[in-house]
Design a protein around this motif. Structure first.
Motif, PDB file in Angstrom:
ATOM      1  N   LEU A  91       3.003  -0.863  -4.731  1.00 49.99           N
ATOM      2  CA  LEU A  91       2.588  -1.619  -3.606  1.00 49.99           C
ATOM      3  C   LEU A  91       3.036  -2.908  -3.633  1.00 49.99           C
ATOM      4  O   LEU A  91       3.252  -3.798  -2.492  1.00 49.99           O
ATOM      5  N   LYS A  92       3.732  -3.466  -4.532  1.00 50.36           N
ATOM      6  CA  LYS A  92       4.201  -4.830  -4.949  1.00 50.36           C
ATOM      7  C   LYS A  92       5.489  -5.042  -3.991  1.00 50.36           C
ATOM      8  O   LYS A  92       6.463  -4.305  -4.020  1.00 50.36           O
ATOM      9  N   GLY A  93       5.322  -6.025  -3.021  1.00 51.99           N
ATOM     10  CA  GLY A  93       6.298  -6.205  -2.184  1.00 51.99           C
ATOM     11  C   GLY A  93       6.409  -5.334  -0.753  1.00 51.99           C
ATOM     12  O   GLY A  93       7.473  -5.528  -0.059  1.00 51.99           O
ATOM     13  N   ALA A  94       5.641  -4.226  -1.132  1.00 49.05           N
ATOM     14  CA  ALA A  94       5.695  -3.197   0.430  1.00 49.05           C
ATOM     15  C   ALA A  94       5.095  -4.066   1.406  1.00 49.05           C
ATOM     16  O   ALA A  94       4.455  -5.075   1.415  1.00 49.05           O
ATOM     17  N   LYS A  95       5.660  -3.528   2.554  1.00 41.73           N
ATOM     18  CA  LYS A  95       5.057  -4.223   3.846  1.00 41.73           C
ATOM     19  C   LYS A  95       4.426  -3.195   4.784  1.00 41.73           C
ATOM     20  O   LYS A  95       5.101  -2.741   5.883  1.00 41.73           O
TER      21      LYS A  95
END
Lengths: 422, 412
Positions: free
Chosen positions: A308-312
């Motif tokens: 989920l890190k940096g997901a948009k």
């Protein structure tokens, strides 16, 4: 006399009945439970969980003492469990006291009894109503019907009934031919409960897609209500029937290597904690030991945090409320933590207050004002948080959030789906 | 997989301080607490050292440096105690007073004794025994923990330099068994004009008093506003007399500390206990957190144990001996149970000092004096060597050792 003759002393002989005395004896009256109770803080008629639990339990050991009616004011948020430093099973005591009150003290001819029974068995009504969703939505949305409900049943006219989806989750799942993933070693059985099936199938679909994204085969067996609204209304016979069905169904799946995942934190709470506290069907313990909240499961077994890190995701800023039943499972910080490094949106925790609706509690005409008073703090914090969309795992918290703020309310699984799937 | 750089076990003052200190060093920190924070039971007074060898101390720092070997203060040194207090002052902000001096303040307690303490809630400030304004203590029939006339008599007999009277009044509106959170809520929101009703009930007793003390229920979210409103209407200063548990000053402190922790990026989980661990090569690999039934592994590079002492269940006893239940650490204690205590009730009991022994890096030591696990530190009440109830040193030890343990964990 030697020690072996005297120890251990058999103080509590084996009994068929549930014996909560050891739990009551563990209470040293520190009152931590009372200060965590959202109802006692606003309702002058509610004497608090310490009375409802250990004190009332002791009082009613005497044959001439019956359960006090104030137990019906308990909203079953179960926060007292999370406060007690001494392991007193407070919510278990409340559930058993409430069941005894309903069966011994409440008239089956009373409006209150039938109103509570109707609210507790929402799933049965939903099954019928959802057959003709548009008609049901039209009728239940009618203000005259709402007035009649309040006058004759004591169901508040202040709230709008949740709309039924035109296609239930189970219909959708069957139509697509079940799980698109087959796996011998990664398999979960989904306990969707009634609400995700009839009212918010988008949440249930998100769960299926997210778990399939991680390579899980998802089973969706026939199931009944988790029983949460039945416990909360003291309808223990109804709860027992539902729980028995669920335990049998899901125990079979556990034996076939499935873990159980839930999208509603009250459902996971029921399967994990309340079932083993209240029932002894074969497989109850195994079902409890294999039940997880969906995101919790992914946090433990997959690197959802890293993914989920940096997901948009395609979502606006979100105001997150942690349901009390998530808090009791230690899951209250999970969503905000997981979503803290998403790109393009801010997820704000709106604080640790209770939303105030507590399932069917806030639907009762006599509790409506209390329910809104408890929720006040949450509404204020929602107002202060950036964005005008709410986020929570609990369907009734979502109703309360929407009711008090006018916001649209989404589920964390929908955010994960948008971030990771496609 | 659940992992972090630093995992703190325990959600009281020591655990919170350790987590904050580690996060400020840039570590990714997770704090797990079995139940809601024990700060909810705390008086809210921050003591550092009130008594040394049975003598009341005017300045705690006059003796912090003289503690015997093995005492937590000796382990970390007095500079660490000052740094712990500085951190506290920054976290507590306007909610607390006392940072203007290194001297102990004398705070009247609900029993009418006077407690030496280094920091105290702002709500307590006008009640200090070192001021000479005439004092009225107000108790309520329905809050039986605080008997105001008795407390006033005790204070007067203790020789305080002012007149003090106590009255028992009726708190308007609330039923007899209303919870302290209910009192705080009605005062916070001024429900049905409760503040004026309360003032009306107190005014006839005011006399020449220039300050009025109440049980510590004067608001949860807006304590300053509640006090100010009452003080304006009464024409006298208004203060709280700490008591508990449960305790609103403790809950207010919990609120600010946990808000600062969240701002610092600490992940906080309550509701599930740590029930076991795995170690290899002298290092903790992970702890097992019990979530209803499942034992879920929580991995971390460094661990801080801040589970409290005998009362907080960070140290447990049985007929077999004294144990530290999470990591099964060595707890030095006499083998014979009858050597654990003195015959006099207020004697110098060995059990009061039970806890884990640590090196100067706060790493627990085994029976032979060797470090048990290279990546485990302990802080707060779980540490042995201090009788914090007699010394009035509990909060100071938590702040000083929590800060050191958290920083060292993050720097390792």
């Amino acid at each position: 006399m030697s020690d072996s003759e005297n120890f251990p002393i058999d103080v509590f002989p084996e009994t068929e009945e549930m014996d909560l005395r050891p739990g009551a004896d563990s209470c040293y009256k520190c009152s931590a439970c009372d200060t965590s109770c959202p109802v006692a803080e606003v309702d002058d008629d509610f004497p608090g969980p310490k009375f409802q639990g250990p004190e009332q339990w002791r009082l009613k050991r005497k044959e001439d003492t019956s359960v006090d009616e104030s137990v019906m004011k308990c909203s079953n948020c179960m926060r007292c469990d999370g406060a007690c430093p001494s392991g007193v099973p407070l919510s278990q005591m409340h559930n058993t006291a409430r069941a005894e009150y309903v069966s011994e003290e409440m008239s089956m001819l009373s409006t209150e009894y039938w109103r509570n029974r109707i609210l507790a068995n929402y799933g049965t009504l939903a099954r019928i109503g959802s057959k003709v969703p548009r008609l049901t939505n039209f009728v239940m949305g009618n203000s005259l019907v709402q007035q009649v409900n309040e006058k004759f049943l004591g169901i508040t006219a202040e709230r709008e009934f949740p709309e039924f989806a035109t296609e239930t989750f189970v219909e959708w799942f069957e139509k697509r031919g079940g799980s698109t993933v087959q796996s011998e070693d990664k398999r979960v059985a989904y306990f969707h409960g009634d609400y995700a099936n009839y009212n918010t199938p988008e949440v249930a679909k998100a769960l299926v897609r997210v778990f399939e994204h991680y390579g899980y085969e998802v089973a969706v067996p026939d199931q009944r209500c988790s029983g949460t609204p039945m416990f909360a209304n003291g309808m223990m016979d109804d709860a027992r029937r539902a729980a028995k069905f669920n335990v049998e169904t899901f125990h079979n799946l556990v034996e076939d290597g499935y873990d159980i995942v839930c999208s509603c934190t009250s459902c996971s709470m029921a399967l994990r904690q309340e079932y083993p506290e209240l029932f002894t069907f074969d497989g109850t313990a195994e079902v409890a030991a294999h039940t997880y909240e969906a995101l919790e499961y992914l946090r433990i077994y997959e690197d959802v945090e890293g993914d989920l890190k940096g997901a948009k995701p395609n979502f606006p800023n979100l105001a997150y409320h942690a349901p009390c039943h998530a808090r009791n499972q230690g899951l209250d910080g999970q969503a905000v933590n997981l979503f803290s490094e998403l790109d393009g949106l801010e997820v704000t925790d709106v604080g640790d207050s209770c939303s105030g609706i507590s399932g069917t509690y806030g639907w009762k005409e006599e509790n409506y004002d209390t329910s809104m008073k408890i929720g006040e703090e949450m509404f204020e914090h929602m107002e202060d948080a950036p964005g005008e969309t709410g986020l929570t795992e609990c369907p009734t918290c979502a109703m309360q959030m929407g009711h008090g703020s006018g916001y649209e309310i989404r589920h964390p699984l929908e955010v994960v789906e948008s971030a990771l799937v496609n | 997989m659940i992992e972090s750089d630093v995992l703190v076990v325990g959600g009281g003052l020591a655990g919170g301080t350790a987590a904050l200190s580690a996060a400020r060093e840039g570590a990714d920190v997770r704090l797990v607490s079995h139940k809601e924070s024990t700060l909810r039971h705390a008086s809210g007074l921050i003591d550092v050292l009130g008594y040394h060898d049975g003598t009341l101390l005017a300045d705690p720092f006059s003796a912090v440096g003289d503690m015997p070997e093995g005492h937590p203060y000796e382990r970390v040194g007095s500079a660490a105690v000052e740094a712990g207090l500085d951190l506290f002052d920054e976290v507590a902000g306007d909610l607390y007073a006392g940072s203007h001096t290194t001297k102990n303040a004398l705070v009247p307690t609900h029993g009418g004794t006077v407690k030496p303490t280094a920091r105290y809630p702002a709500s307590v400030a006008p009640g200090l025994a070192s001021d000479d304004g005439e004092m009225l203590l107000v108790g309520f029939e329905t809050l039986t923990d605080f008997d105001a006339p008795l407390a006033a008599d005790h204070l007067q007999n203790a020789g305080v330099p002012f007149e003090v009277r106590g009255v028992t009044a009726r708190f308007p509106m609330l039923r007899a068994d209303a919870k302290i959170t209910r009192y705080a809520k009605v005062l916070d929101t001024d429900e049905k004009g409760i503040r004026s009703q309360l003032v009306e009930a107190i005014e006839p007793h005011l006399g020449d008093a220039t300050r009025v003390g109440f049980p510590a229920v004067l608001g949860h979210d807006h304590p300053a506003r509640v006090r100010e409103a009452l003080a304006d209407a009464l024409g006298a200063d208004v203060f709280e007399v700490p008591s508990g548990p449960p305790s609103l000053p403790g809950m207010r402190l919990e609120d600010v500390l946990f808000a600062v922790l969240r701002e610092a990026g600490v992940t906080i989980e309550t509701g599930n206990p740590v029930v076991g661990f795995e170690a290899s090569d002298g290092r903790i690999d992970h702890v097992a957190v019990k979530r209803t039934h499942q034992r879920v592994p929580y991995f971390a590079d460094e661990f801080v144990l801040a589970t409290g002492g005998l009362v907080g269940k960070g140290i447990t006893t049985s007929r077999e001996g004294v144990r530290e239940p999470v990591f099964d650490l060595h707890v030095p204690h006499p083998e014979n149970r009858y050597d654990w205590f003195e015959d006099e009730a207020f004697g110098d009991h060995p059990f009061a000092r039970f806890g884990v022994a640590v090196d100067t890096d706060l790493r627990p030591l085994d029976g032979s004096g060797a470090v048990e696990y290279a990546n485990l530190r302990a802080a707060g009440g779980v540490l042995g060597g201090a009788d914090f109830a007699a010394e009035k040193s509990g909060s100071g030890i938590s702040l000083a050792t929590g800060r050191v343990a958290g920083r060292r964990a993050a720097q390792s």
